[in-house]
Design an enzyme around this catalytic site. Sequence first.
Site, PDB file in Angstrom:
ATOM      1  N   LYS A  81       0.805  -1.230   0.000  1.00  0.00           N
ATOM      2  CA  LYS A  81       0.000   0.000   0.000  1.00  0.00           C
ATOM      3  C   LYS A  81       0.837   1.278   0.000  1.00  0.00           C
ATOM      4  O   LYS A  81       0.390   2.309  -0.493  1.00  0.00           O
ATOM      5  CB  LYS A  81      -0.935   0.016   1.213  1.00  0.00           C
ATOM      6  N   ASP A  99     -10.093   3.234   2.560  1.00  0.00           N
ATOM      7  CA  ASP A  99     -10.169   2.563   3.863  1.00  0.00           C
ATOM      8  C   ASP A  99     -10.746   3.464   4.954  1.00  0.00           C
ATOM      9  O   ASP A  99     -11.572   3.026   5.759  1.00  0.00           O
ATOM     10  CB  ASP A  99      -8.776   2.088   4.308  1.00  0.00           C
TER      11      ASP A  99
HETATM   12  P1  NAP Z   1       0.756  -3.016   7.936  1.00  0.00           P
HETATM   13  O1  NAP Z   1       0.881  -1.709   7.246  1.00  0.00           O
HETATM   14  O2  NAP Z   1       1.714  -4.115   7.656  1.00  0.00           O
HETATM   15  O3  NAP Z   1       0.786  -2.676   9.506  1.00  0.00           O
HETATM   16  C1  NAP Z   1       0.626  -3.672  10.454  1.00  0.00           C
HETATM   17  C2  NAP Z   1       0.876  -3.098  11.854  1.00  0.00           C
HETATM   18  O4  NAP Z   1       0.748  -4.193  12.756  1.00  0.00           O
HETATM   19  C3  NAP Z   1       2.261  -2.519  12.065  1.00  0.00           C
HETATM   20  O5  NAP Z   1       2.171  -1.427  12.951  1.00  0.00           O
HETATM   21  C4  NAP Z   1       3.006  -3.655  12.737  1.00  0.00           C
HETATM   22  O6  NAP Z   1       4.012  -3.246  13.609  1.00  0.00           O
HETATM   23  C5  NAP Z   1       1.893  -4.269  13.560  1.00  0.00           C
HETATM   24  N1  NAP Z   1       2.230  -5.628  13.921  1.00  0.00           N
HETATM   25  C6  NAP Z   1       2.502  -6.678  13.107  1.00  0.00           C
HETATM   26  N2  NAP Z   1       2.780  -7.759  13.849  1.00  0.00           N
HETATM   27  C7  NAP Z   1       2.697  -7.375  15.154  1.00  0.00           C
HETATM   28  C8  NAP Z   1       2.899  -8.033  16.408  1.00  0.00           C
HETATM   29  N3  NAP Z   1       3.263  -9.323  16.475  1.00  0.00           N
HETATM   30  N4  NAP Z   1       2.691  -7.315  17.544  1.00  0.00           N
HETATM   31  C9  NAP Z   1       2.348  -6.016  17.480  1.00  0.00           C
HETATM   32  N5  NAP Z   1       2.172  -5.344  16.345  1.00  0.00           N
HETATM   33  C10 NAP Z   1       2.337  -6.021  15.193  1.00  0.00           C
HETATM   34  O7  NAP Z   1      -0.677  -3.657   7.707  1.00  0.00           O
HETATM   35  P2  NAP Z   1      -2.050  -2.868   7.477  1.00  0.00           P
HETATM   36  O8  NAP Z   1      -2.231  -2.593   6.045  1.00  0.00           O
HETATM   37  O9  NAP Z   1      -2.051  -1.731   8.435  1.00  0.00           O
HETATM   38  O10 NAP Z   1      -3.140  -3.984   7.872  1.00  0.00           O
HETATM   39  C11 NAP Z   1      -3.373  -4.332   9.224  1.00  0.00           C
HETATM   40  C12 NAP Z   1      -4.629  -5.206   9.308  1.00  0.00           C
HETATM   41  O11 NAP Z   1      -5.770  -4.457   8.914  1.00  0.00           O
HETATM   42  C13 NAP Z   1      -4.597  -6.437   8.387  1.00  0.00           C
HETATM   43  O12 NAP Z   1      -5.157  -7.524   9.095  1.00  0.00           O
HETATM   44  C14 NAP Z   1      -5.482  -6.035   7.238  1.00  0.00           C
HETATM   45  O13 NAP Z   1      -6.098  -7.138   6.602  1.00  0.00           O
HETATM   46  C15 NAP Z   1      -6.530  -5.212   7.986  1.00  0.00           C
HETATM   47  N6  NAP Z   1      -7.254  -4.297   7.080  1.00  0.00           N
HETATM   48  C16 NAP Z   1      -8.593  -4.467   6.962  1.00  0.00           C
HETATM   49  C17 NAP Z   1      -9.314  -3.631   6.138  1.00  0.00           C
HETATM   50  C18 NAP Z   1     -10.805  -3.812   6.015  1.00  0.00           C
HETATM   51  O14 NAP Z   1     -11.399  -3.320   5.044  1.00  0.00           O
HETATM   52  N7  NAP Z   1     -11.436  -4.454   6.972  1.00  0.00           N
HETATM   53  C19 NAP Z   1      -8.674  -2.607   5.430  1.00  0.00           C
HETATM   54  C20 NAP Z   1      -7.303  -2.455   5.593  1.00  0.00           C
HETATM   55  C21 NAP Z   1      -6.591  -3.313   6.420  1.00  0.00           C
HETATM   56  P3  NAP Z   1       5.500  -2.905  13.103  1.00  0.00           P
HETATM   57  O15 NAP Z   1       5.378  -1.563  12.433  1.00  0.00           O
HETATM   58  O16 NAP Z   1       6.271  -2.879  14.361  1.00  0.00           O
HETATM   59  O17 NAP Z   1       5.897  -4.006  12.154  1.00  0.00           O
END
Ligand code: NAP
Length: 257
Positions: free
Chosen positions: A65, A101
């Site tokens: 993204k 989003d």
């Molecule tokens: P991302 O940019 O990769 O960010 C993920 C975040 O989670 C980062 O801050 C990461 O921390 C943290 N994280 C990962 N593993 C962790 C752990 N073990 N403990 C604590 N923090 C952890 O991903 P994203 O795009 O934000 O997506 C996050 C979630 O939202 C996903 O499940 C995605 O499917 C969901 N989502 C849903 C929708 C919807 O329409 N419902 C839309 C968008 C996203 P670090 O920075 O330290 O790595």
Amino acid sequence: MQRVGLIGDPVAHSRSPEMQNAAFEELGIDARYELWPTPADGLPARIALLRSPDVLGANVTIPHKLTVMSLLDEIAPSAETVGAVNTIVKRAGRLIGHNTDADGLAAALREIGWDAPEQAMVLGAGGAARAALVALHQLGTRAIRVLARDSASAERLAAAMSRHMTGVSLLWGDLYTEDLTLWQRMLARTEIVINATPLGMAPDDPLPLSDAALDRIPAGTLVMDLVTHDTPLLAAARARQLPALNGLPMLLHQGAL
Ligand code: NAP
């Protein structure tokens, strides 16, 4: 037939094809939504393929993204504010990056009547967390605390978003603090907790909050998971009589937009 697709890695779990193809059928649009699994080193070639005449556009998900932004011709204000692109639209041959989003999440919360939480807590500091902050700002939230496993990244996110969010008090902290008094203080007057990490997507990899930490979430707080199915966090919330919502309504609304 025109094509659109989901660019990410992995994408096999996505519910978008089912949802978008049903919408195309219902609306009589001659297009098909496909899954386009794309590793990081294949992203430039995948984006180049969007320029072929039979492609309308694409959705973008983890982990592209942010990195996709430099490959596009134009970034719309919605994606500029969130700092991430989840939708690419082709207009007159130009690839334009949007983000639906934040508006999708705001619509999902409005739909269930959570239209103006005064105080909120967002777990995670990635792209979805940024969208959550923008959505909460749109809804009129006055104070938001961002918690991440590395509190410095939560602080960086709060600092980066503050220029888009005048009038909102942005605080940050350590998601895994073992200081329950501090945890309770951070939760005080919170009306919604949003998990914006991917933890819980796999049932054997839940958000590792202790029972004692979960017990301190104030009564009436909405616990929302952006993961699109029910997670151990939501089960733990329901077991404590807290309202709980998964990310499916957000997925629906961002997709419709
Ligand atoms: P991302 O940019 O990769 O960010 C993920 C975040 O989670 C980062 O801050 C990461 O921390 C943290 N994280 C990962 N593993 C962790 C752990 N073990 N403990 C604590 N923090 C952890 O991903 P994203 O795009 O934000 O997506 C996050 C979630 O939202 C996903 O499940 C995605 O499917 C969901 N989502 C849903 C929708 C919807 O329409 N419902 C839309 C968008 C996203 P670090 O920075 O330290 O790595």
